[in-house]
Design a protein around this motif. Structure first.
Motif, PDB file in Angstrom:
ATOM      1  N   SER A   1       7.487 -67.772  12.831  1.00 57.79           N
ATOM      2  CA  SER A   1       8.812 -67.354  13.297  1.00 57.79           C
ATOM      3  C   SER A   1       9.479 -68.433  14.142  1.00 57.79           C
ATOM      4  O   SER A   1      10.256 -68.135  15.053  1.00 57.79           O
ATOM      5  CB  SER A   1       8.695 -66.067  14.110  1.00 57.79           C
ATOM      6  OG  SER A   1       7.869 -66.273  15.255  1.00 57.79           O
ATOM      7  N   SER A   2       9.201 -69.679  13.853  1.00 57.04           N
ATOM      8  CA  SER A   2       9.672 -70.794  14.681  1.00 57.04           C
ATOM      9  C   SER A   2      11.192 -70.891  14.780  1.00 57.04           C
ATOM     10  O   SER A   2      11.721 -71.513  15.699  1.00 57.04           O
ATOM     11  CB  SER A   2       9.111 -72.114  14.152  1.00 57.04           C
ATOM     12  OG  SER A   2       9.526 -72.330  12.813  1.00 57.04           O
ATOM     13  N   TYR A   3      11.915 -70.261  13.843  1.00 59.19           N
ATOM     14  CA  TYR A   3      13.391 -70.309  13.857  1.00 59.19           C
ATOM     15  C   TYR A   3      13.974 -68.959  14.255  1.00 59.19           C
ATOM     16  O   TYR A   3      15.123 -68.651  13.968  1.00 59.19           O
ATOM     17  CB  TYR A   3      13.891 -70.737  12.471  1.00 59.19           C
ATOM     18  CG  TYR A   3      15.300 -71.286  12.432  1.00 59.19           C
ATOM     19  CD1 TYR A   3      15.710 -72.287  13.294  1.00 59.19           C
ATOM     20  CD2 TYR A   3      16.218 -70.800  11.498  1.00 59.19           C
ATOM     21  CE1 TYR A   3      17.002 -72.797  13.236  1.00 59.19           C
ATOM     22  CE2 TYR A   3      17.512 -71.299  11.433  1.00 59.19           C
ATOM     23  CZ  TYR A   3      17.903 -72.294  12.307  1.00 59.19           C
ATOM     24  OH  TYR A   3      19.179 -72.797  12.245  1.00 59.19           O
ATOM     25  N   VAL A   4      13.175 -68.143  14.938  1.00 57.58           N
ATOM     26  CA  VAL A   4      13.600 -66.795  15.312  1.00 57.58           C
ATOM     27  C   VAL A   4      13.552 -66.648  16.826  1.00 57.58           C
ATOM     28  O   VAL A   4      12.503 -66.843  17.446  1.00 57.58           O
ATOM     29  CB  VAL A   4      12.680 -65.729  14.672  1.00 57.58           C
ATOM     30  CG1 VAL A   4      13.116 -64.324  15.085  1.00 57.58           C
ATOM     31  CG2 VAL A   4      12.680 -65.864  13.150  1.00 57.58           C
ATOM     32  N   SER A   5      14.684 -66.299  17.440  1.00 59.24           N
ATOM     33  CA  SER A   5      14.716 -66.006  18.863  1.00 59.24           C
ATOM     34  C   SER A   5      15.902 -65.098  19.168  1.00 59.24           C
ATOM     35  O   SER A   5      16.955 -65.198  18.518  1.00 59.24           O
ATOM     36  CB  SER A   5      14.805 -67.286  19.700  1.00 59.24           C
ATOM     37  OG  SER A   5      14.549 -67.011  21.070  1.00 59.24           O
ATOM     38  N   GLY A   6      15.720 -64.217  20.130  1.00 62.66           N
ATOM     39  CA  GLY A   6      16.764 -63.266  20.496  1.00 62.66           C
ATOM     40  C   GLY A   6      16.905 -62.123  19.514  1.00 62.66           C
ATOM     41  O   GLY A   6      17.905 -61.403  19.535  1.00 62.66           O
ATOM     42  N   GLU A   7      15.905 -61.907  18.678  1.00 63.13           N
ATOM     43  CA  GLU A   7      15.989 -60.904  17.617  1.00 63.13           C
ATOM     44  C   GLU A   7      15.084 -59.703  17.897  1.00 63.13           C
ATOM     45  O   GLU A   7      14.162 -59.775  18.699  1.00 63.13           O
ATOM     46  CB  GLU A   7      15.612 -61.528  16.274  1.00 63.13           C
ATOM     47  CG  GLU A   7      16.461 -62.724  15.873  1.00 63.13           C
ATOM     48  CD  GLU A   7      17.924 -62.372  15.669  1.00 63.13           C
ATOM     49  OE1 GLU A   7      18.227 -61.186  15.413  1.00 63.13           O
ATOM     50  OE2 GLU A   7      18.764 -63.282  15.759  1.00 63.13           O
TER      51      GLU A   7
ATOM     52  N   TYR B   1       3.923 -58.483  15.774  1.00 61.81           N
ATOM     53  CA  TYR B   1       3.725 -59.248  17.009  1.00 61.81           C
ATOM     54  C   TYR B   1       3.008 -60.570  16.723  1.00 61.81           C
ATOM     55  O   TYR B   1       3.235 -61.563  17.425  1.00 61.81           O
ATOM     56  CB  TYR B   1       2.940 -58.418  18.016  1.00 61.81           C
ATOM     57  CG  TYR B   1       3.730 -57.270  18.622  1.00 61.81           C
ATOM     58  CD1 TYR B   1       4.363 -57.408  19.848  1.00 61.81           C
ATOM     59  CD2 TYR B   1       3.833 -56.045  17.966  1.00 61.81           C
ATOM     60  CE1 TYR B   1       5.075 -56.351  20.410  1.00 61.81           C
ATOM     61  CE2 TYR B   1       4.538 -54.987  18.515  1.00 61.81           C
ATOM     62  CZ  TYR B   1       5.168 -55.145  19.737  1.00 61.81           C
ATOM     63  OH  TYR B   1       5.874 -54.100  20.287  1.00 61.81           O
ATOM     64  N   VAL B   2       2.143 -60.591  15.717  1.00 64.39           N
ATOM     65  CA  VAL B   2       1.534 -61.855  15.290  1.00 64.39           C
ATOM     66  C   VAL B   2       2.619 -62.792  14.773  1.00 64.39           C
ATOM     67  O   VAL B   2       2.688 -63.969  15.158  1.00 64.39           O
ATOM     68  CB  VAL B   2       0.464 -61.612  14.207  1.00 64.39           C
ATOM     69  CG1 VAL B   2       0.004 -62.941  13.601  1.00 64.39           C
ATOM     70  CG2 VAL B   2      -0.724 -60.860  14.778  1.00 64.39           C
ATOM     71  N   TYR B   3       3.464 -62.291  13.910  1.00 60.48           N
ATOM     72  CA  TYR B   3       4.555 -63.091  13.349  1.00 60.48           C
ATOM     73  C   TYR B   3       5.422 -63.703  14.446  1.00 60.48           C
ATOM     74  O   TYR B   3       5.697 -64.912  14.445  1.00 60.48           O
ATOM     75  CB  TYR B   3       5.399 -62.220  12.416  1.00 60.48           C
ATOM     76  CG  TYR B   3       6.722 -62.843  12.003  1.00 60.48           C
ATOM     77  CD1 TYR B   3       6.766 -63.912  11.112  1.00 60.48           C
ATOM     78  CD2 TYR B   3       7.915 -62.361  12.521  1.00 60.48           C
ATOM     79  CE1 TYR B   3       7.978 -64.484  10.743  1.00 60.48           C
ATOM     80  CE2 TYR B   3       9.130 -62.913  12.156  1.00 60.48           C
ATOM     81  CZ  TYR B   3       9.166 -63.982  11.271  1.00 60.48           C
ATOM     82  OH  TYR B   3      10.367 -64.549  10.919  1.00 60.48           O
ATOM     83  N   LEU B   4       5.835 -62.887  15.395  1.00 57.26           N
ATOM     84  CA  LEU B   4       6.752 -63.367  16.434  1.00 57.26           C
ATOM     85  C   LEU B   4       6.091 -64.338  17.400  1.00 57.26           C
ATOM     86  O   LEU B   4       6.783 -65.128  18.056  1.00 57.26           O
ATOM     87  CB  LEU B   4       7.341 -62.185  17.198  1.00 57.26           C
ATOM     88  CG  LEU B   4       8.330 -61.317  16.411  1.00 57.26           C
ATOM     89  CD1 LEU B   4       8.761 -60.108  17.229  1.00 57.26           C
ATOM     90  CD2 LEU B   4       9.553 -62.122  15.974  1.00 57.26           C
ATOM     91  N   ALA B   5       4.768 -64.293  17.508  1.00 59.58           N
ATOM     92  CA  ALA B   5       4.062 -65.214  18.403  1.00 59.58           C
ATOM     93  C   ALA B   5       3.659 -66.509  17.719  1.00 59.58           C
ATOM     94  O   ALA B   5       3.310 -67.481  18.389  1.00 59.58           O
ATOM     95  CB  ALA B   5       2.812 -64.532  18.965  1.00 59.58           C
ATOM     96  N   SER B   6       3.709 -66.543  16.402  1.00 60.84           N
ATOM     97  CA  SER B   6       3.199 -67.681  15.646  1.00 60.84           C
ATOM     98  C   SER B   6       4.323 -68.600  15.180  1.00 60.84           C
ATOM     99  O   SER B   6       5.507 -68.294  15.306  1.00 60.84           O
ATOM    100  CB  SER B   6       2.411 -67.179  14.425  1.00 60.84           C
ATOM    101  OG  SER B   6       3.304 -66.695  13.436  1.00 60.84           O
ATOM    102  N   GLU B   7       3.923 -69.710  14.601  1.00 55.35           N
ATOM    103  CA  GLU B   7       4.897 -70.672  14.076  1.00 55.35           C
ATOM    104  C   GLU B   7       5.616 -70.144  12.841  1.00 55.35           C
ATOM    105  O   GLU B   7       6.613 -70.726  12.409  1.00 55.35           O
ATOM    106  CB  GLU B   7       4.198 -71.994  13.750  1.00 55.35           C
ATOM    107  CG  GLU B   7       3.918 -72.840  14.977  1.00 55.35           C
ATOM    108  CD  GLU B   7       5.198 -73.187  15.746  1.00 55.35           C
ATOM    109  OE1 GLU B   7       6.101 -73.803  15.153  1.00 55.35           O
ATOM    110  OE2 GLU B   7       5.293 -72.824  16.932  1.00 55.35           O
TER     111      GLU B   7
END
Length: 288
Positions: free
Chosen positions: A270-276, A262-268
């Motif tokens: 994962s800036s190129y990650v969405s809908g995953e 959840y840290v990864y997905l909220a932080s920069e």
């Protein structure tokens, strides 16, 4: 708080009502690694976390505090667990706002968001994590009341909280939903719950498409069997005694093994990650 060292399965136990109480579990779930060191990946951000008082939600709350975020925890009525989590967040040097109520009520979600804005004047992260489940071995025993209650908490509450918070979010904000392995594998005893988790996965993908042009990313985490208060408050002692043993790793997971995702997905990061969807399930391959 006492902690077990990655037991394969917990001892038999059960609780007589949902939501379960973390302090009544033995062993209590492990919410963060002792060697975890935050690096201010969420510095200055404000996160709303539904079901943030215990289990996976507590792990998210504490990890976010370690990374520099202030936290608003939305919970139903587990005051003791919520206040313990608040102390853990504050001991990491961050602010924690506790808001008790039922996310199945849209008016409550709107009021909760108002309280967050009054306190922090910003919302950067929304974690839709609160859920309930009620096993039924016979599909015909799923009552109208159970079906409606499970969907109202797991799906309607997610819609209401997101709709309430979204007008206050901006480019760079993130929404993270808690799905489940049951959305991909199904579960013969959790048909209504599994159906809500399938809806959450599709909601994640669809909302990502809707918001990506605004610079708001939407992702999900799909846990496998994780040791949280939902387990002893849901299953009987015999079922709890074998919980997690059917995974390739032959053990249940701990909330501390999800918080960093959840840290990864909220932080920069994962800036190129969405809908995953990130699958954290002890090695079960679901390919979805």
């Amino acid at each position: 708080m006492t902690a077990n060292k990655d037991p394969k399965t917990p001892p038999p136990q059960e609780q007589d009502q949902q939501p379960g109480i973390e302090s009544n579990m033995h062993p209590e779930p492990e919410y963060i690694r002792k060697d975890y060191k935050g690096s201010q990946k969420l510095d200055g951000k404000v996160a709303i976390i539904t079901g943030g008082d215990s289990g996976i939600g507590r792990s998210i709350s504490v990890h976010y505090a370690q990374e520099g975020a202030n936290v608003a925890i939305i919970y139903l009525n587990e005051d003791k667990d919520a206040h313990e989590t608040k102390q853990l967040v504050e001991s990491a040097g961050q602010k924690c706002l506790l808001i008790a109520g039922d996310i199945a009520d849209p008016a409550f979600c709107n009021q909760a968001v108002k309280q967050v804005m009054d306190q922090f004047n910003q919302i950067d992260i929304v974690i839709n994590n609160a859920a309930e489940q009620h096993p039924q071995s016979d599909f015909m025993n799923i009552s109208q009341n159970q079906l409606e209650r499970t969907f109202k908490t797991n799906v309607f509450g997610m819609f209401y909280m997101t709709q309430a918070a979204l007008p206050h979010m901006k480019k760079g904000s993130t929404i993270i939903n808690t799905s489940s392995i049951t959305a991909y594998q199904g579960n013969k005893d959790l048909i209504d719950y599994s159906s809500t988790k399938g809806a959450i996965t599709t909601f994640t993908r669809s909302l990502s498409e809707s918001l990506i042009g605004k610079g708001i990313r939407v992702n999900a985490v799909a846990p496998g069997p994780i040791w949280t208060p939902l387990i002893p408050s849901t299953f009987n002692a015999k079922k709890v005694d074998t919980f997690g043993s059917n995974t390739p790793m032959k053990r249940m997971g701990q909330p501390k093994e999800l918080g960093p995702a959840y840290v990864y997905l909220a932080s920069e990061d994962s800036s190129y990650v969405s809908g995953e969807v990130i699958h954290i399930n002890g090695g079960t391959i679901v390919n979805g």
